[in-house]
Scaffold this active site. Structure first.
Site, short mmCIF file in Angstrom:
data_model
loop_
_atom_site.label_atom_id
_atom_site.label_comp_id
_atom_site.label_asym_id
_atom_site.label_seq_id
_atom_site.Cartn_x
_atom_site.Cartn_y
_atom_site.Cartn_z
N ASP A 15 45.29 45.89 16.26
CA ASP A 15 46.00 45.59 17.48
C ASP A 15 46.39 44.13 17.56
OD1 ASP A 15 46.80 47.28 19.39
OD2 ASP A 15 44.85 47.53 20.32
N ARG A 37 39.77 51.25 25.65
CA ARG A 37 40.22 51.08 24.26
C ARG A 37 39.16 50.46 23.38
NH1 ARG A 37 45.46 51.70 23.34
NH2 ARG A 37 45.34 50.28 21.57
N PRO A 70 42.32 37.35 42.81
CA PRO A 70 43.09 36.28 42.16
C PRO A 70 42.25 35.03 41.94
CG PRO A 70 44.16 37.01 44.20
CD PRO A 70 42.83 37.67 44.15
N GLU A 76 43.32 40.89 53.77
CA GLU A 76 43.27 39.47 53.39
C GLU A 76 42.14 39.20 52.40
OE1 GLU A 76 45.90 37.64 54.34
OE2 GLU A 76 46.36 39.59 55.21
N1 4HQ Z 1 44.40 40.84 44.73
N2 4HQ Z 1 44.02 40.14 40.08
C1 4HQ Z 1 42.74 42.19 46.00
C2 4HQ Z 1 45.03 40.43 43.56
C3 4HQ Z 1 44.39 40.47 42.23
C4 4HQ Z 1 44.88 39.88 41.05
C5 4HQ Z 1 45.02 40.44 45.98
C6 4HQ Z 1 43.09 41.48 44.75
C7 4HQ Z 1 44.52 41.16 47.18
C8 4HQ Z 1 42.72 42.09 48.42
N3 4HQ Z 1 43.24 41.05 41.89
N4 4HQ Z 1 43.11 41.43 47.18
N5 4HQ Z 1 46.00 39.17 40.91
O1 4HQ Z 1 46.15 39.99 43.64
O2 4HQ Z 1 43.02 40.85 40.61
#
Ligand code: 4HQ
Length: 258
Positions: free
Chosen positions: A167, A152, A87, A114
């Site tokens: 697209d 794609r 994230p 985590e």
């Molecule tokens: N993760 N976009 C992996 C995500 C996530 C997201 C949370 C990634 C937990 C361990 N990854 N960890 N949003 O939520 O890519």
């Protein structure tokens, strides 16, 4: 296009990679995806991949050594671009998908718990990518999202070349509405132009409806100069009319009060 995926849940990806367009692309050798079990790169009896966080607190952290051994092993003799799904990454969009597809050789890191020891990022990750601002339990779904979008962009994966070229987002706009049989659904008929056989008129209708959908649902896309510059002359005229209408309405409100 080659993609190596590092995960402790390879079984999550297998059915996805065997099905539909991606399964066919792999059979045809257009796409080479290999999934590696991170536990295969552990060295202890329990095949541990996580441990308690330094500094305390809840949850577990993925240990660096298995990741570092895995990425070195799968990269042997090549220099793939190494992407961590997280994230904290830059948000995935059409431009990023095309950029990553252009690299041709990727390693995707799917974390759990985590997160991963920071030193993995520092030593063997080139880029972090996020699929959106929400929290998942692992990077496997983001990796699948990325692989599907990337595939794609590989020539030959999507059957009808027009499907990729036209697209939504390719032109920077949303897609126009689609219709198929039956001709009437719940009293709603198909727009007449689509059954007229007039291909120029159909193209104009679709261009107009794509613009309308974008104005209604994602007006932010029309703030991008590269999107506006790719509009057809007709779309630009419609957009100007629309802006003219908005100004008119604003003037109307002003006049009402004054
Ligand atoms: N993760 N976009 C992996 C995500 C996530 C997201 C949370 C990634 C937990 C361990 N990854 N960890 N949003 O939520 O890519």
């Amino acid at each position: 296009m080659r993609v190596d995926v590092l995960t402790i849940f390879p079984e999550l990806l297998s059915p996805f990679l065997a099905a539909s367009l991606i399964g066919k692309a792999r059979e045809r050798g257009l796409l080479e995806v290999r999934v590696h079990d991170l536990r295969g790169f552990t060295e202890d009896r329990h095949r541990s991949v996580d441990d308690e966080p330094y500094g305390g607190g809840g949850g577990m952290v993925m240990m660096a050594p298995p990741w570092i051994r895995a990425v070195r092993a799968v990269s042997e003799g090549r220099s793939p671009w190494r992407v961590l799904l997280s994230p904290q990454g830059a948000r995935l969009d059409d431009a990023k998908v095309r950029e990553l597809a252009g690299r041709g050789d990727l390693v995707l890191f799917c974390g759990r718990y985590e997160g991963i020891d920071e030193r993995v990022r520092e030593t063997v990750v080139d880029e972090e990518v996020s699929i959106g601002d929400y929290v998942l339990s692992g990077g496997e779904l983001p990796a699948m999202v990325l692989i599907e979008a990337l595939s794609r962009q590989v020539p030959g994966v999507v059957g009808f070349a027009d499907s990729v070229a036209n697209d939504s987002f390719r032109e920077g706009l949303l897609d126009h509405p689609h219709y198929t049989r039956p001709p009437v659904v719940e009293g709603l008929a198909v727009p007449e132009v689509l059954t007229s056989g007039d291909h120029a008129a159909i193209r104009r209708w679709r261009d107009r409806e794509a613009l309308r959908a974008t104005l209604e649902k994602r007006p932010d896309l029309l703030e991008r100069p590269e999107v506006v510059s790719r509009l057809t002359r007709e779309q630009r005229r419609l957009l100007e009319d629309k802006l003219e209408d908005n100004l008119e309405a604003l003037r109307g409100v002003g006049a009402g009060k004054g």
